[in-house]
Motif scaffolding. Sequence first.
Motif, PDB file in Angstrom:
ATOM      1  N   PRO A 236       0.814  -1.224   0.000  1.00  0.00           N
ATOM      2  CA  PRO A 236       0.000   0.000   0.000  1.00  0.00           C
ATOM      3  C   PRO A 236       0.848   1.274   0.000  1.00  0.00           C
ATOM      4  O   PRO A 236       0.576   2.203  -0.765  1.00  0.00           O
ATOM      5  N   LEU A 240       0.967   4.068  -3.091  1.00  0.00           N
ATOM      6  CA  LEU A 240       0.543   5.451  -2.846  1.00  0.00           C
ATOM      7  C   LEU A 240       1.687   6.440  -3.053  1.00  0.00           C
ATOM      8  O   LEU A 240       1.456   7.575  -3.469  1.00  0.00           O
ATOM      9  N   ILE A 276      -9.790  -1.104 -10.492  1.00  0.00           N
ATOM     10  CA  ILE A 276      -9.349  -0.156  -9.461  1.00  0.00           C
ATOM     11  C   ILE A 276     -10.171   1.133  -9.459  1.00  0.00           C
ATOM     12  O   ILE A 276     -10.574   1.637 -10.512  1.00  0.00           O
ATOM     13  N   VAL A 278      -9.999   5.048  -7.358  1.00  0.00           N
ATOM     14  CA  VAL A 278      -9.164   5.932  -6.523  1.00  0.00           C
ATOM     15  C   VAL A 278      -9.984   7.157  -6.153  1.00  0.00           C
ATOM     16  O   VAL A 278     -10.516   7.843  -7.030  1.00  0.00           O
ATOM     17  N   TYR A 345      -5.663   9.822   0.052  1.00  0.00           N
ATOM     18  CA  TYR A 345      -6.114   8.871  -0.963  1.00  0.00           C
ATOM     19  C   TYR A 345      -6.855   7.688  -0.349  1.00  0.00           C
ATOM     20  O   TYR A 345      -6.503   7.200   0.723  1.00  0.00           O
ATOM     21  N   HIS A 346      -7.883   7.222  -1.061  1.00  0.00           N
ATOM     22  CA  HIS A 346      -8.565   5.974  -0.719  1.00  0.00           C
ATOM     23  C   HIS A 346      -8.604   5.140  -1.996  1.00  0.00           C
ATOM     24  O   HIS A 346      -9.317   5.473  -2.948  1.00  0.00           O
ATOM     25  N   VAL A 347      -7.797   4.080  -2.030  1.00  0.00           N
ATOM     26  CA  VAL A 347      -7.719   3.193  -3.191  1.00  0.00           C
ATOM     27  C   VAL A 347      -8.388   1.873  -2.813  1.00  0.00           C
ATOM     28  O   VAL A 347      -8.140   1.334  -1.724  1.00  0.00           O
ATOM     29  N   PHE A 348      -9.232   1.338  -3.695  1.00  0.00           N
ATOM     30  CA  PHE A 348      -9.929   0.092  -3.358  1.00  0.00           C
ATOM     31  C   PHE A 348     -10.306  -0.676  -4.624  1.00  0.00           C
ATOM     32  O   PHE A 348     -10.260  -0.135  -5.743  1.00  0.00           O
ATOM     33  N   VAL A 421      -6.588  -6.259  -7.357  1.00  0.00           N
ATOM     34  CA  VAL A 421      -6.563  -5.313  -6.234  1.00  0.00           C
ATOM     35  C   VAL A 421      -7.085  -6.068  -5.023  1.00  0.00           C
ATOM     36  O   VAL A 421      -8.239  -6.509  -5.020  1.00  0.00           O
ATOM     37  N   VAL A 425      -7.417  -3.219   3.099  1.00  0.00           N
ATOM     38  CA  VAL A 425      -6.655  -1.975   2.969  1.00  0.00           C
ATOM     39  C   VAL A 425      -5.809  -1.737   4.219  1.00  0.00           C
ATOM     40  O   VAL A 425      -6.111  -2.248   5.293  1.00  0.00           O
ATOM     41  N   CYS A 433      -5.033   1.961   1.350  1.00  0.00           N
ATOM     42  CA  CYS A 433      -4.824   1.289   0.066  1.00  0.00           C
ATOM     43  C   CYS A 433      -4.563  -0.193   0.324  1.00  0.00           C
ATOM     44  O   CYS A 433      -3.978  -0.543   1.346  1.00  0.00           O
ATOM     45  N   ILE A 436      -1.484  -3.958  -4.528  1.00  0.00           N
ATOM     46  CA  ILE A 436      -1.867  -3.847  -5.936  1.00  0.00           C
ATOM     47  C   ILE A 436      -0.968  -4.756  -6.774  1.00  0.00           C
ATOM     48  O   ILE A 436       0.260  -4.639  -6.723  1.00  0.00           O
TER      49      ILE A 436
END
Length: 446
Positions: A236, A240, A276, A278, A345-348, A421, A425, A433, A436
């Motif tokens: 993560p 990022l 993905i 973001v 950031y919020h990545v999922f 993904v 997180v 995140c 990935i």
Amino acid sequence: MTNIQEISTYAQENAEKLGIKKFDIYGSIVDSTSVQVDEGEPKQVKASSRSGVTVRVWNEENTMGVTSTTDVDPLGLELALKTAYEASFFGVKENVPDFSPEATIPIPDRHQKKVPQAPVSELIEKLLVAEKELLAAHTAIKGVPYNGLSQSDIDRFYLNSDGALRTESHSAASVYLYSKTEEENKKPRSGGAYRVKESLADLDIAGCIKETAEKTISHLNYEKIKTGKYRVVFSPEAFLSLLGAFSNLFNAQSILDNQSLSKPEDIGKQIASPLISVYDDALHPANIGAETFDGEGTPTRQVSLIEKGILTNFLHSAGTAKRLNARPTGNASIGAKVSVSPNFYHVFAAEEAEEKFSLETAENVILIDELQALHAGVKSLQGSFSLPFDGWLVNKGEKTSIESATVAGDFLELLKSIVYVEKEVELTPGGVCPRIWVNELSITGD
């Protein structure tokens, strides 16, 4: 902190006295204490109170002047307003910044509050214990050269002559540990971890010690790696940090300055794998000390940047939003020039992958834990990167530390090459995140 209502009154009175009709003021005060230790002794103790106020004034010709000060008493504000007014006659005449149209929109109360700061002696004691436990974790660990335990109280406010008046306060505490090994006929190896929470009492120092020790020990038995193409898994934090290095992709000011990988017409374009999404989400529950408004008084909010691989929004100030016919997003900082930057950031995972991957079953994949030399190895306007990294070669769950290697590629190609993904997180300094998985990247070994 000086009462915000008093500052507002001082400002209005002084502006009236000087004949100034339009102005705004953004300010912050940060009281912080931090400690570092070295070989069982305090190495550095710092306490600071940093304050800053930015005053903007518009004249009758609607050009703007800016000045900064640390003095918020009536005399200091009068001088700042006067100086900014004088500077306004030398201000830019095109695309002059203006008040945010959302600066007076009510913001829901998030019940943020400051917590009492712990004494310095307690910070030192906790960090000395952490250092001692890390040194005892393995005979090869000979030092913790980089470490820090800090706590801070933050007050922020924004007001303008149209009646906007915002203020918020919060506290944060953080710990950082980075240990190093020494073994005969072997290269030094290292590993680090970070934790953040609202107060020292809630800070997971034990978890930080455990993660640092495990990472450092996992690098002891290292091997060279052959140069070639590998499937790569980004931690993560690594993903990022790369996303942050190419944040011009979403930055409306960079786009207008022709300093971005994106163009205004790219909204709606597929730029990444549909697996993905973001978001920039300042108000995410995991964001310790989340800010509810930006430097222009615009409320912060969740902004979808990439939705199932499609570029959906840019990050805006009031000025860029006006020029690109959009809404301000709460990402502005004011100064001589208004700048735009991401908040959190919020990545999922956007949707279920046809094929799921696991480090327990995958063969010969590279797990990148931390990217280095981002300041030198990223060409943000070309989209390319070539970066040394810390990581492991993973084969069916067995991790072998990589002696030294570099990962290289094109960031936009990387986004399209994402094959998985993960669901879980992790919180990092830049956001939340998961890991990935990228189909193939060039790895250069020794």
